[in-house]
Write an enzyme that holds these catalytic residues in place. Structure first.
Site, PDB file in Angstrom:
ATOM      1  CD  GLU A   1      53.829  18.461  35.217  1.00 37.55           C
ATOM      2  OE1 GLU A   1      54.545  17.061  34.890  1.00 37.55           O
ATOM      3  OE2 GLU A   1      52.884  18.303  35.391  1.00 37.55           O
TER       4      GLU A   1
ATOM      5  CD  GLU B   1      45.765  14.427  35.614  1.00 38.20           C
ATOM      6  OE1 GLU B   1      46.199  15.477  36.092  1.00 38.20           O
ATOM      7  OE2 GLU B   1      45.898  14.389  37.182  1.00 38.20           O
TER       8      GLU B   1
ATOM      9  CE  LYS C   1      52.449   0.230  35.733  1.00 45.37           C
ATOM     10  NZ  LYS C   1      52.938   1.259  37.316  1.00 45.37           N
TER      11      LYS C   1
ATOM     12  CB  CYS D   1      49.023  16.837  37.810  1.00 49.27           C
ATOM     13  SG  CYS D   1      47.436  16.577  38.543  1.00 49.27           S
TER      14      CYS D   1
HETATM   15  P1  NAI Z   1      55.183   7.999  34.143  1.00 46.10           P
HETATM   16  O1  NAI Z   1      54.229   8.510  33.711  1.00 46.10           O
HETATM   17  O2  NAI Z   1      56.352   7.254  33.847  1.00 46.10           O
HETATM   18  O3  NAI Z   1      54.634   6.949  34.746  1.00 46.10           O
HETATM   19  C1  NAI Z   1      52.810   7.300  35.643  1.00 46.10           C
HETATM   20  C2  NAI Z   1      52.749   5.959  35.857  1.00 46.10           C
HETATM   21  O4  NAI Z   1      52.654   5.187  34.061  1.00 46.10           O
HETATM   22  C3  NAI Z   1      53.479   4.724  36.674  1.00 46.10           C
HETATM   23  O5  NAI Z   1      52.345   3.832  37.046  1.00 46.10           O
HETATM   24  C4  NAI Z   1      54.299   4.343  35.624  1.00 46.10           C
HETATM   25  O6  NAI Z   1      54.883   2.245  35.992  1.00 46.10           O
HETATM   26  C5  NAI Z   1      53.707   4.051  34.534  1.00 46.10           C
HETATM   27  N1  NAI Z   1      54.293   3.638  33.304  1.00 46.10           N
HETATM   28  C6  NAI Z   1      55.725   4.235  32.825  1.00 46.10           C
HETATM   29  N2  NAI Z   1      55.726   4.345  31.274  1.00 46.10           N
HETATM   30  C7  NAI Z   1      54.456   3.516  30.820  1.00 46.10           C
HETATM   31  C8  NAI Z   1      54.617   2.599  29.545  1.00 46.10           C
HETATM   32  N3  NAI Z   1      55.284   3.025  28.642  1.00 46.10           N
HETATM   33  N4  NAI Z   1      52.979   2.121  29.473  1.00 46.10           N
HETATM   34  C9  NAI Z   1      52.389   2.301  30.397  1.00 46.10           C
HETATM   35  N5  NAI Z   1      52.622   2.502  31.644  1.00 46.10           N
HETATM   36  C10 NAI Z   1      53.465   2.945  32.396  1.00 46.10           C
HETATM   37  O7  NAI Z   1      55.646   9.310  35.184  1.00 46.10           O
HETATM   38  P2  NAI Z   1      57.842   9.382  36.428  1.00 46.10           P
HETATM   39  O8  NAI Z   1      58.222   8.873  35.713  1.00 46.10           O
HETATM   40  O9  NAI Z   1      57.408   8.505  37.792  1.00 46.10           O
HETATM   41  O10 NAI Z   1      57.082  10.897  36.665  1.00 46.10           O
HETATM   42  C11 NAI Z   1      58.473  11.645  35.510  1.00 46.10           C
HETATM   43  C12 NAI Z   1      57.113  13.043  35.882  1.00 46.10           C
HETATM   44  O11 NAI Z   1      56.761  12.543  34.892  1.00 46.10           O
HETATM   45  C13 NAI Z   1      57.339  13.919  36.720  1.00 46.10           C
HETATM   46  O12 NAI Z   1      58.233  14.859  36.739  1.00 46.10           O
HETATM   47  C14 NAI Z   1      56.144  14.422  36.734  1.00 46.10           C
HETATM   48  O13 NAI Z   1      56.580  15.124  35.862  1.00 46.10           O
HETATM   49  C15 NAI Z   1      55.355  13.665  35.635  1.00 46.10           C
HETATM   50  N6  NAI Z   1      53.571  13.283  36.401  1.00 46.10           N
HETATM   51  C16 NAI Z   1      53.243  13.726  36.315  1.00 46.10           C
HETATM   52  C17 NAI Z   1      52.145  13.301  37.218  1.00 46.10           C
HETATM   53  C18 NAI Z   1      50.712  13.863  37.042  1.00 46.10           C
HETATM   54  O14 NAI Z   1      49.660  13.421  37.904  1.00 46.10           O
HETATM   55  N7  NAI Z   1      50.236  14.666  35.699  1.00 46.10           N
HETATM   56  C19 NAI Z   1      51.971  12.128  37.459  1.00 46.10           C
HETATM   57  C20 NAI Z   1      53.666  11.591  37.625  1.00 46.10           C
HETATM   58  C21 NAI Z   1      54.171  12.469  37.215  1.00 46.10           C
END
Ligand code: NAI
Ligand code: MG
Length: 513
Positions: A423, A292, A218, A326
């Site tokens: 972050e 991660e 996804k 990240c």
């Molecule tokens: P997110 O963690 O919500 O999104 C990442 C992925 O997880 C997306 O594909 C999303 O659709 C999916 N997702 C969201 N809720 C889920 C759930 N309950 N179960 C399974 N999958 C789910 O991150 P978001 O809202 O895009 O960004 C928020 C913050 O997260 C950012 O400001 C940043 O600080 C952090 N982040 C960290 C990342 C990293 O590489 N470690 C990448 C993206 C965001």
């Protein structure tokens, strides 16, 4: 300095170098601000040859299929706010169809293939990615907002490299785990974020396939396009149907994948909050999990460091991909004796960063990925100001449309400030000081995260000593943000567990008997 904005601007003539303080300024002219003399003419990458279909379906069992719900959502270009296309909103029913297809492929043709044959598919995919690198880089930049020079020079070569590297492992798994017999896990559910859309897909798909698993992936809702293009590449490579399935959609779609009983393993990259929820949902199910998550990396700069090189590393560490990384070096720990020099150099360098049209080949800092992310950055910076920090920002003008945040840093930050702990995921650096190496380590380790760190010093012995004391999965010395498929990547503490890349990354996709 003026940015090259997405709208067509008249070409600004390059000015003569009259920024040196001792140069006399002729009457009627003004002295240039620092950085103005390095203004470039716009150099936008052409994209009119790129055809983006108005609608994108799910990719299940080797075919494009409409979502059961009939619903679609828009994917926009964050640099212009223009709608690029519509993406299928997959739900639990679609996830179920995808998992069933993956299971059939696993129990069928794919499961019976030798490692050598699997490797051939991966080599083929890697080569097609290379052939289509330009198109994929442009698409990545338009859909996500990152500068074309990064998609072109970082994301694409690394994505191909991950497929090449894992293609090499496919028929040599027994050497990766001497004395053990590696078996695939079955169907892997993979959920990826928006900061490196194609690269994260490659990081996750290549090891899973090399080890003989099948996948339901996804992509993130703001950046599904390159993953969907990858589906076309799989078709072109003749990958058997069902080996990789893509279900697009928001967080709920990801949650349905996590909950699905037919999935043997979940690999997630994204926010710590969602990662924790996934860990809770999987507790006691016997499904394997790798996470991660976020980071709050410290870049530690000692007084004996090669300063100009360090400044470049700091800049690359935090402003690369707008800080949507990240492992971004989002905290700078400077030894007190060089604080004012570093600050001056940083301030000057900040002004020379080109912010604007991500498709322009000279752009250093592109668009923020989405409005919610921009709001989050603004909110956290405001919290820093409320808590007493001071903000230094590039004076570059920002394009009128799209989501933008100027490269910035905060001084006067203390360890308890939110901007030192949370972050930001944006182009904002928090600057702090230290006196001794012991204090540097203590400060660097003082966050809930532990993904990465950087050490800048002329003394090799000092780096080695620090590396062993830093609680971070990756530590770079006198460089930053360097990646290689052979090098494992992953975190400590709230940054997650499990590794991606290298032999350690393979271990996440096999059962050892
Ligand atoms: P997110 O963690 O919500 O999104 C990442 C992925 O997880 C997306 O594909 C999303 O659709 C999916 N997702 C969201 N809720 C889920 C759930 N309950 N179960 C399974 N999958 C789910 O991150 P978001 O809202 O895009 O960004 C928020 C913050 O997260 C950012 O400001 C940043 O600080 C952090 N982040 C960290 C990342 C990293 O590489 N470690 C990448 C993206 C965001
Ligand atoms: Mg988009």
């Amino acid at each position: 300095m003026p940015a090259s904005s997405p709208s067509k601007k008249p070409v600004t003539p390059r000015r003569s170098l009259r920024a040196v303080k001792s140069d006399p300024v002729p009457p009627g002219e003004r002295r240039l601000r620092f950085g103005e003399q390095w203004q470039y003419a716009p150099a936008p990458e052409a994209h009119d040859h790129l055809v983006i279909a108005p609608r994108h379906e799910l990719f299940i069992n080797g075919r494009s299929v409409p979502p059961t719900s009939g619903r679609y959502f828009a994917s926009i270009n964050p640099a212009t706010e223009e709608k690029l296309t519509e993406i299928a909103h997959g739900d639990a029913t679609d996830v179920d169809l995808a998992v069933q297809a993956a299971r059939r492929a696993y129990e069928g043709e794919w499961g019976r293939l030798s490692g050598r044959e699997r490797g051939k598919y991966l080599y083929r995919i890697a080569r097609i990615i290379q052939e289509k690198a330009r198109e994929l880089a442009i698409l990545e930049t338009m859909d996500g907002g990152k500068p074309i020079k990064e998609s072109r020079d970082v994301d694409l070569p690394l994505a191909a490299a991950h497929f090449f590297y894992h293609a090499g492992w496919a028929d040599k798994l027994q050497y990766a785990f001497p004395g053990r017999t590696p078996q695939p896990l079955g169907v892997a559910g993979q959920i990826i974020p928006w900061n490196f859309p194609l690269l994260m897909a490659a990081w996750k798909l290549a090891p899973a396939l090399a080890c003989g698993n099948t996948v339901v992936l996804k992509p993130a809702e703001t950046t599904s396009l390159t993953a969907l293009r990858l589906a076309q590449i799989f078709q072109e490579a003749g990958l058997p149907p069902g080996v990789v399935n893509l279900v697009t959609g928001p967080g709920d779609t990801g949650a349905a994948l996590v909950r699905h009983p037919g999935v043997d393993k979940i690999a997630f990259t994204g926010s710590t909050a969602v990662g924790k929820g996934i860990a809770r949902a999987l507790a006691g199910t016997g499904k394997r999990l790798t996470l991660e998550l976020g980071g709050k990396a410290a870049n530690i700069i000692f007084e004996d460091a090669p300063l100009d090189q360090a400044i470049e590393g700091i800049i690359a560490g935090i402003y690369f991909n707008q800080g949507h990384v990240c492992c971004a070096g989002s905290r700078l720990l400077v030894q007190e004796s060089i604080y004012s020099t570093v600050l001056r150099k940083l301030r000057d360098r900040l002004q020379t960063l080109r912010v604007g049209n991500p498709l322009d080949k000279n752009t250093d800092v592109g668009a923020i990925n989405s409005r919610p992310q921009l709001d989050k950055i603004r909110g956290l910076v405001q919290s820093g100001l409320d808590e007493g920090a001071e903000l230094v920002q590039s004076s570059c003008p920002l394009p009128a449309k799209g989501f933008w945040y100027p490269p910035s840093f905060l001084t006067g930050v203390t360890a308890s400030h939110r901007v030192a702990q949370e972050e930001i995921f944006g182009p904002v650096l928090s600057v702090m000081t230290f006196r001794t190496p012991e204090e540097a380590v203590e400060r660097a380790n003082n966050t809930p995260f532990g993904l990465s760190a950087g050490v800048w010093t002329d003394k090799g012995s000092k780096s080695f000593k620090l590396v062993n004391q830093l609680r971070a999965g990756v530590v770079w010395a006198n460089t930053y943000n360097k990646f290689d498929p052979a090098s494992p990547f992953g975190g400590y503490k709230e940054s997650g567990f499990g590794r991606e890349g290298g032999i350690q990354g393979l271990a996440a996709y096999v059962r050892l008997t």
